[in-house]
Design an enzyme around this catalytic site. Structure first.
Site, PDB file in Angstrom:
ATOM      1  N   CYS A  41      61.446 111.386 119.849  1.00 21.17           N
ATOM      2  CA  CYS A  41      60.651 112.660 119.561  1.00 21.17           C
ATOM      3  C   CYS A  41      59.252 112.387 119.130  1.00 21.17           C
ATOM      4  CB  CYS A  41      61.346 113.345 118.458  1.00 21.17           C
ATOM      5  SG  CYS A  41      61.162 112.527 116.702  1.00 21.17           S
ATOM      6  N   ASP A  90      58.074 111.490 116.108  1.00 20.52           N
ATOM      7  CA  ASP A  90      57.799 111.766 114.808  1.00 20.52           C
ATOM      8  C   ASP A  90      57.604 110.401 114.103  1.00 20.52           C
ATOM      9  OD1 ASP A  90      58.456 114.254 115.163  1.00 20.52           O
ATOM     10  OD2 ASP A  90      60.402 114.206 114.287  1.00 20.52           O
ATOM     11  N   CYS A 114      60.362 116.126 111.690  1.00 17.64           N
ATOM     12  CA  CYS A 114      61.238 117.451 111.262  1.00 17.64           C
ATOM     13  C   CYS A 114      61.633 117.224 109.718  1.00 17.64           C
ATOM     14  CB  CYS A 114      62.280 117.165 112.206  1.00 17.64           C
ATOM     15  SG  CYS A 114      63.558 115.626 111.676  1.00 17.64           S
ATOM     16  N   CYS A 149      67.448 110.791 112.213  1.00 18.08           N
ATOM     17  CA  CYS A 149      65.863 110.853 111.747  1.00 18.08           C
ATOM     18  C   CYS A 149      65.769 110.198 110.566  1.00 18.08           C
ATOM     19  CB  CYS A 149      65.963 112.400 111.265  1.00 18.08           C
ATOM     20  SG  CYS A 149      66.404 113.393 112.747  1.00 18.08           S
TER      21      CYS A 149
HETATM   22  S1  FES Z   1      63.647 114.952 115.186  1.00 18.33           S
HETATM   23 FE1  FES Z   1      62.226 113.414 115.124  1.00 18.33          FE
HETATM   24  S2  FES Z   1      62.576 112.166 113.269  1.00 18.33           S
HETATM   25 FE2  FES Z   1      63.853 113.894 113.347  1.00 18.33          FE
END
Ligand code: FES
Length: 128
Positions: free
Chosen positions: A38, A40, A63, A107
């Site tokens: 993702c 992140d 997120c 995550c």
């Molecule tokens: S969706 Fe990317 S760390 Fe949670």
């Protein structure tokens, strides 16, 4: 379903009131981790005294589950020795959060990876 409704109260609490959020001045170690899927990211700052983590702060762009994992991880590693902190796995973090929705379990890996990266950086700075 909005992201928040899938979270339990512990996660929502950390999400709404993140502990130890922000950059740290003169940290002894900084670790960064990114979720390749993702994108992140989490950056973890640690202060270490006599091989024990005396302070931890984080900056996370991600997120809700990633922010809650980061927040609780900073609380969990504070007061721990470096070796104890390295034992905090993503499962331990997820458990401390009272669980995460199945699609969000990965995550918490971000926090585990950031702890390891920060410790590695601390050891490198010490020349170890
Ligand atoms: S969706 Fe990317 S760390 Fe949670």
């Amino acid at each position: 379903m909005p992201e928040e409704t899938a979270y339990n109260q512990i996660v929502i609490d950390h999400l709404k009131h993140p502990r130890n959020m922000g950059e740290m001045e003169n940290p002894d170690g900084v670790g960064e981790a990114q979720n390749p899927v993702c994108g992140d990211t989490m950056r973890l700052f640690i202060k270490v005294e006599m091989d024990r983590i005396s302070g931890a702060t984080f900056l996370t762009f991600g997120c809700g589950a990633a922010i809650a994992s980061s927040s609780i991880a900073t609380e969990m590693i504070k007061g721990k020795t470096i070796d104890e902190a390295l034992k905090i796995s993503d499962q331990v973090i997820t458990k401390a959060l009272g669980g995460l929705p199945p699609t969000k379990v990965h995550c918490s890996i971000l926090a585990e990876k950031a702890i390891h990266a920060a410790v590695l950086d601390y050891r490198k700075r010490r020349g170890g």
